[in-house]
Design a protein around this motif. Structure first.
Motif, PDB file in Angstrom:
ATOM      1  N   GLY A 249     -12.839  17.109  -2.768  1.00 41.57           N
ATOM      2  CA  GLY A 249     -11.997  17.961  -3.612  1.00 41.57           C
ATOM      3  C   GLY A 249     -11.428  19.131  -2.845  1.00 41.57           C
ATOM      4  O   GLY A 249     -11.800  19.391  -1.686  1.00 41.57           O
ATOM      5  N   SER A 250     -10.543  19.856  -3.505  1.00 42.41           N
ATOM      6  CA  SER A 250      -9.859  20.982  -2.869  1.00 42.41           C
ATOM      7  C   SER A 250     -10.542  22.313  -3.142  1.00 42.41           C
ATOM      8  O   SER A 250     -10.248  23.312  -2.488  1.00 42.41           O
ATOM      9  CB  SER A 250      -8.420  21.063  -3.389  1.00 42.41           C
ATOM     10  N   TRP A 252     -10.050  23.833  -5.943  1.00 41.04           N
ATOM     11  CA  TRP A 252      -9.304  24.409  -7.063  1.00 41.04           C
ATOM     12  C   TRP A 252      -9.919  23.992  -8.396  1.00 41.04           C
ATOM     13  O   TRP A 252      -9.949  24.759  -9.346  1.00 41.04           O
ATOM     14  CB  TRP A 252      -7.839  23.964  -7.006  1.00 41.04           C
ATOM     15  N   THR A 253     -10.409  22.760  -8.457  1.00 43.51           N
ATOM     16  CA  THR A 253     -11.031  22.266  -9.673  1.00 43.51           C
ATOM     17  C   THR A 253     -12.532  22.516  -9.608  1.00 43.51           C
ATOM     18  O   THR A 253     -13.151  22.304  -8.570  1.00 43.51           O
ATOM     19  CB  THR A 253     -10.751  20.760  -9.841  1.00 43.51           C
ATOM     20  N   HIS A 284      -8.516  24.276 -13.338  1.00 38.72           N
ATOM     21  CA  HIS A 284      -7.465  23.428 -12.766  1.00 38.72           C
ATOM     22  C   HIS A 284      -8.016  22.000 -12.801  1.00 38.72           C
ATOM     23  O   HIS A 284      -8.720  21.597 -11.878  1.00 38.72           O
ATOM     24  CB  HIS A 284      -7.164  23.806 -11.314  1.00 38.72           C
ATOM     25  N   ASP A 287      -8.080  17.695 -10.022  1.00 38.04           N
ATOM     26  CA  ASP A 287      -8.850  17.004  -8.982  1.00 38.04           C
ATOM     27  C   ASP A 287     -10.037  16.214  -9.516  1.00 38.04           C
ATOM     28  O   ASP A 287     -10.778  15.606  -8.739  1.00 38.04           O
ATOM     29  CB  ASP A 287      -9.361  18.014  -7.953  1.00 38.04           C
ATOM     30  N   GLY A 290     -16.142  16.214  -8.905  1.00 38.50           N
ATOM     31  CA  GLY A 290     -16.798  15.780  -7.680  1.00 38.50           C
ATOM     32  C   GLY A 290     -18.302  15.669  -7.839  1.00 38.50           C
ATOM     33  O   GLY A 290     -18.890  16.206  -8.788  1.00 38.50           O
ATOM     34  N   PRO A 312     -15.886  10.717  -6.624  1.00 42.78           N
ATOM     35  CA  PRO A 312     -15.360  11.645  -7.623  1.00 42.78           C
ATOM     36  C   PRO A 312     -14.867  10.895  -8.859  1.00 42.78           C
ATOM     37  O   PRO A 312     -14.331   9.777  -8.757  1.00 42.78           O
ATOM     38  CB  PRO A 312     -14.195  12.326  -6.893  1.00 42.78           C
ATOM     39  N   ALA A 314     -12.179  10.471 -11.391  1.00 44.97           N
ATOM     40  CA  ALA A 314     -10.757  10.818 -11.413  1.00 44.97           C
ATOM     41  C   ALA A 314     -10.366  11.439 -12.751  1.00 44.97           C
ATOM     42  O   ALA A 314     -10.865  11.046 -13.812  1.00 44.97           O
ATOM     43  CB  ALA A 314      -9.918   9.573 -11.139  1.00 44.97           C
ATOM     44  N   GLN A 348       0.214  20.438 -11.657  1.00 42.94           N
ATOM     45  CA  GLN A 348       0.453  19.202 -10.913  1.00 42.94           C
ATOM     46  C   GLN A 348       1.576  18.342 -11.504  1.00 42.94           C
ATOM     47  O   GLN A 348       1.652  17.162 -11.228  1.00 42.94           O
ATOM     48  CB  GLN A 348      -0.844  18.384 -10.831  1.00 42.94           C
TER      49      GLN A 348
END
Length: 797
Positions: A249-250, A252-253, A284, A287, A290, A312, A314, A348
């Motif tokens: 993940g980034s 952000w989520t 957010h 993502d 996770g 993860p 989705a 997004q």
């Protein structure tokens, strides 16, 4: 979980329908037609994201079949249709009534050519000034169209479905210049605005910053000690874990508290609640979930996935099972800890796994309905997702650039949103990112926020971009603090307008042309707006001029007498005026007969509950009435058994303000209240008297620095009738021109001798034209000359 649903009445009364093999025309109101074309002869009767209630009372209309073409006529419009596929020449709607030129004919497929007055936009992300607006239902030439051909359908079980391609589904609004009625027709078909919780109308604190729990609570205490009230605490994304492996993940989520910052989340939320604030957390969702998340295992179990694989989960709003688990697993535990509602920060785009399903709309819809469980008054906080979004307040307008251009656009952006029924925008007050430190800009933005639907301070994670009042210079800190207090003092008025928005279909902020639609000037002041039923606001959106030490704003005043309730300066209307204000003020004008209830506390508390002391502003000169609405905070706000109404009636001939009696529920109101009647700029020579239930009482009487007369009566039982009288036909006092000129000139950055000469000339006992021509010869800077002329010419007497 059974998905929550909205009440819908999607099938129109057959008596309102005119139908052929491939077309269907539904007369929804006398100014609104639904016009459909279907190549396969099948028509859609399910509710859509825009249209929930097509079953409306059938208006009077007549159908004239000329053989080659069909006419449908109401008192507002005439449709002409050749019965074939829709073409520019074959389908038109003419607006009837006062607008009868060729401009007032809508033709299918014809470019709008700028006739639409605009609605709103999905976001102001990265905007540095104006952005294009999607269309609304108000048109300069009397018509507007909502194309519903591609919107989602709402199924009876609460889920959604995309539409079949190839069918045309249009809603043609033909209300002429009756723009406010067009918006009410929108609400009739699309659903009303909900009543917001009262606490949502206070100040919101937000900052993109890695707070610890102790830091956040300490900040709230500092706000309290400084007398700066807040009712909503917003936590941006750093409440959750953001440092994650890029493979999963980034960052952000997230749905797991960052325990280094918030070791005991429930205790932290309890501390915030104990201070009278509600809490929203930023999410957010894009993502997914996770394997590092605390609820990962539970989420996998809910969806029948193998948690040991560590893949993860989705994000997929097109999957009903996922959305159910999204609400019940990801969010429910956090809500049980004390989260009151969610900031859905979707960035997004409008696409998902199924064409036509916009993730933003799905999140807005289902979060809002889910937040209503248990009889709570629902709230969510998210971006605009197209027509029908007014049902899911509050709107998050996004990350605008810190600039004067951004500030200047936001009044127009906010007011025009009323044209698509979107009444509850919340902007990043002060701007979100980039730009430069500008104390004056920040202060003017707070002033705009005070007279916006929702006031929320916010900024990016730049350590220098802060919005606490004390982070600005002393002059600016004092003004910002005063306006943040004023916002909470306005809540009794705002909450009444909150109810009016839901019941009567009138947003809090509306363009001037909603009330004065036939005055060309109303369309030429896009930055000026009506703030509820009683106030007109012209925000200052440009910096001060050095010489005059004021900023100017071009304003249009409709006919009548108008008084600035912040300064007491009275104006003759029926004209355009360039108004000048120092840093401490913006034009907030009320007409003769205006009645405005306020919280009487000089420093209101954080939780804006029903106050024990109220102040009522009254502008004498005409009869006026205002019914203050309060409720017990539960349910949807429309249950009469939970609503209290207090009439406030000003009788100009008698010179009497009557307060009460309360109608409806009063169990949640204070047993007694202190009432202060403030007569704005009323003339000297009045002798106030007061009675409670007909018995005389001794009021406390005082004059303010602005020239207002304040009459205070304490311990009035909530069900009693209070009367405050001034004597027959009281008048406004003449503007104190000499004092106002002296104050203005004293602050001006010009020569002392010039100041003296300007004051002498303008206060001399000579005809007005002589004084003004003499002023012109003095060589004063143009801005200063304009500012002093405004004072001299504000009112004839």
């Amino acid at each position: 979980m059974v998905l929550p649903t909205l009440p819908t009445h999607p099938v129109a009364d057959p008596a309102a329908v005119v139908q052929g093999e491939h077309y269907r025309i539904t007369v929804l109101t006398d100014g609104l037609l639904r016009i459909e074309h279907s190549p396969d002869g099948v028509f859609e009767d399910s509710a859509s994201t825009f249209a929930l209630h097509r079953r409306q009372p059938v208006p009077e209309f007549r159908v004239v079949d000329q053989g080659t073409h069909l006419e449908v006529v109401t008192r507002r419009l005439r449709l002409t249709y050749d019965k074939g596929p829709f073409t520019t020449s074959g389908l038109s709607v003419a607006v009837l009534g006062a607008i009868t030129t060729w401009h007032s004919v809508w033709r299918y497929g014809q470019d709008d050519d700028g006739r639409n007055l605009g609605g709103t936009a999905r976001t102001l992300d990265e905007a540095d000034g104006a952005v294009p607006l999607e269309p609304g239902v108000a048109g300069r030439h009397g018509y507007a169209v909502v194309d519903d051909s591609a919107s989602l359908l709402l199924t009876e079980d609460g889920w959604v479905a995309p539409r079949d391609d190839g069918r045309t589904d249009l809603y043609v609004f033909a209300y002429g210049h009756d723009h406010a009625e067009a918006v009410r027709a929108l609400y009739a078909v699309s659903g009303r605005q909900p009543v917001l919780p009262r606490w949502a109308l206070g100040n919101w604190w937000s900052r993109y910053h890695r707070y610890t729990a102790d830091e956040y609570v300490a900040l709230l205490d500092r706000f309290r000690d400084a007398g700066v009230p807040f009712s909503v605490a917003v936590l941006d994304m750093d409440w959750h874990v953001t440092d994650v492996d890029p493979a999963i993940g980034s960052g952000w989520t997230g749905y797991s508290w960052d325990r280094d910052l918030f070791p005991d989340p429930a205790a932290f939320l309890a501390e915030v609640h104990a201070r009278g604030l509600r809490v929203t957390l930023n999410v957010h969702p894009a993502d997914g979930i996770g394997p590092h998340e605390e609820v990962y295992g539970a989420m996998c179990a809910a969806l029948g996935l193998d948690a040991s694989a560590g893949d993860p989960v989705a994000f997929d709003v097109t999957d009903e099972a996922f959305l159910t688990a999204y609400l019940e697993v990801l969010h429910r535990g956090l809500e049980d800890e004390g989260v009151d509602f969610w900031w859905i920060d979707w960035q997004q785009g409008p696409h998902s796994r199924i064409a036509g399903i916009d993730p933003l709309w799905m999140l807005n819809h289902f979060h809002f309905l889910d937040n209503a469980r248990g009889g709570r008054r629902p709230l969510t906080f998210s971006r605009y997702a197209g027509p029908g979004s007014h049902r899911y307040p509050v709107g998050f307008s996004g990350d605008a650039v810190v600039s004067w251009a951004s500030l200047a656009f936001q009044p127009h952006f906010t007011a025009a949103a009323a044209n698509i029924g979107y009444g509850w925008w919340s902007h990043d007050i002060g701007g979100h990112m980039f730009g430069a430190k500008d104390d004056e800009l920040a202060t003017r933005w707070v002033q705009l926020g005070t007279f916006s639907p929702v006031l929320r301070l916010h900024s990016s994670n730049n350590p220098f971009l802060t919005k606490e009042p004390w982070s600005f210079g002393p002059e600016h800190a004092a003004v910002q603090t005063e306006f943040l207090r004023l916002r909470h003092r306005l809540v009794p008025y705002l909450h009444t307008m909150n109810h009016r928005a839901a019941r009567d279909g009138v947003p809090l902020v509306t363009p001037m042309y909603h009330r004065w639609s036939r005055d060309a000037e109303a369309y030429d002041v896009p930055g000026q707006f009506l703030f509820g039923s009683e106030l007109l606001v012209a925000p200052v959106t440009s910096p001060r001029d050095r010489e005059s030490a004021t900023a100017s704003v071009r304003t249009w005043l409709p006919d009548g007498v108008w008084v600035d309730v912040l300064t007491g300066l009275a104006y003759d209307g029926g004209r355009e005026v360039v108004m000048h204000r120092d840093l401490a003020s913006v034009p907030v004008l009320a007409p003769a007969g205006a009645v405005v209830p306020l919280d009487a506390a000089a420093v209101p508390g954080d939780d804006p509950v029903e106050p024990a002391a109220l102040e009522v502003l009254v502008v004498v000169g005409a009869d006026g009435a205002f019914t203050m609405v309060e409720d017990d905070g539960t349910g949807d706000g429309l249950d009469e058994e939970r609503v209290a109404r207090t009439p406030l009636v000003w009788d100009q001939a008698a010179g009497v303000l009557t307060v009460g009696p309360v109608a409806g529920a009063d169990r949640f109101l204070p047993a007694t209240r202190t009432w202060t009647a403030t007569f704005v700029s009323v003339a000297d020579g009045v002798a106030p008297v007061a009675t409670v239930e007909g018995a005389g009482v001794d009021p406390v009487v005082a004059r303010t620095a602005e020239g207002h007369l304040r009459v205070t009566v304490g311990d009035v039982p909530v069900g009693a009738v209070l009367r405050v009288g001034l004597g027959a036909t009281p008048r406004l006092r003449p503007n104190d021109v000499a004092t106002r000129l002296h104050r203005l000139l004293d602050a001006a950055q010009v020569g002392y001798e010039l100041k003296r000469r300007v004051l002498e000339v303008l206060t001399a006992d000579r005809p007005l034209h002589v004084r003004l021509s003499h002023l012109a010869a003095l060589g004063a800077p143009a801005t200063l000359r304009a500012a002093v002329e405004e004072v001299v010419l504000a009112r004839a007497s």
